[in-house]
Design an enzyme around this catalytic site. Structure first.
Site, PDB file in Angstrom:
ATOM      1  N   GLY A  27      51.245  -9.087 -61.203  1.00  0.00           N
ATOM      2  CA  GLY A  27      52.219  -9.842 -61.984  1.00  0.00           C
ATOM      3  C   GLY A  27      52.859 -10.971 -61.212  1.00  0.00           C
ATOM      4  O   GLY A  27      53.196 -12.019 -61.780  1.00  0.00           O
ATOM      5  N   ASP A  28      53.021 -10.783 -59.914  1.00  0.00           N
ATOM      6  CA  ASP A  28      53.550 -11.855 -59.057  1.00  0.00           C
ATOM      7  C   ASP A  28      52.649 -13.078 -59.156  1.00  0.00           C
ATOM      8  O   ASP A  28      53.118 -14.208 -59.314  1.00  0.00           O
ATOM      9  CB  ASP A  28      53.633 -11.346 -57.613  1.00  0.00           C
ATOM     10  CG  ASP A  28      54.073 -12.406 -56.634  1.00  0.00           C
ATOM     11  OD1 ASP A  28      55.110 -13.062 -56.877  1.00  0.00           O
ATOM     12  OD2 ASP A  28      53.382 -12.584 -55.615  1.00  0.00           O
ATOM     13  N   CYS A  29      51.358 -12.855 -59.110  1.00  0.00           N
ATOM     14  CA  CYS A  29      50.375 -13.933 -59.210  1.00  0.00           C
ATOM     15  C   CYS A  29      50.385 -14.562 -60.602  1.00  0.00           C
ATOM     16  O   CYS A  29      50.369 -15.782 -60.743  1.00  0.00           O
ATOM     17  CB  CYS A  29      48.997 -13.394 -58.874  1.00  0.00           C
ATOM     18  SG  CYS A  29      47.697 -14.618 -58.998  1.00  0.00           S
ATOM     19  N   ALA A  50      53.178  -5.031 -60.318  1.00  0.00           N
ATOM     20  CA  ALA A  50      53.987  -6.123 -59.764  1.00  0.00           C
ATOM     21  C   ALA A  50      53.142  -7.022 -58.862  1.00  0.00           C
ATOM     22  O   ALA A  50      53.337  -8.239 -58.838  1.00  0.00           O
ATOM     23  CB  ALA A  50      55.185  -5.566 -58.992  1.00  0.00           C
TER      24      ALA A  50
END
Length: 130
Positions: A22-24, A19
């Site tokens: 994945g946020d980036c 995550a």
């Protein structure tokens, strides 16, 4: 396209690590999409991007793609969604925050697995550009 040429097995990473990256990755999709849609002041770009990367918007994004996920992708999403985050969200419900974490884990997994095309395909469905 990976930025660091180092071997990684995304299955061995914790869901919160997935995550985190994945946020980036998700935000890069959002930012690129916004920048390419119109040339505007940075303040406006930021204001627009926040609409897409908040937990509520990411929850809505998940529901647009959930029926299209493979078994593996759904399993990665669930690992992220069920991870213990250790704090309470300020601007979202617990459910929204966990769903957003699952979506970020999915995008992190796809990125680290070299499945950028699949990530792009899902993002295009989310943004209705299919």
């Amino acid at each position: 396209m990976r930025f660091v040429e180092k071997e990684v097995n995304p299955d061995s990473l914790s869901p919160l690590n997935l995550a985190f990256i994945g946020d980036c990755v998700y935000e890069m999709f959002v930012r690129e999409n916004i920048v390419l849609s119109a040339n505007r002041p940075v303040k406006d770009l930021h204001r627009e991007s926040v609409k897409f990367v908040c937990a509520k918007a990411q929850t809505e994004a998940y529901f647009k793609i959930k029926d299209l996920l493979t078994e593996k992708e759904e399993a990665v999403f669930k690992r992220g969604r069920n991870a213990k985050v250790g704090h309470n969200p300020k601007s979202a419900t617990q459910s929204e925050y966990h769903t957003a974490t699952g979506l970020e884990a999915l995008f992190g997994y796809l990125y680290l697995s070299g499945e950028e095309e699949r990530a792009r395909e899902l993002f295009n469905i989310i943004t209705n550009y299919e």
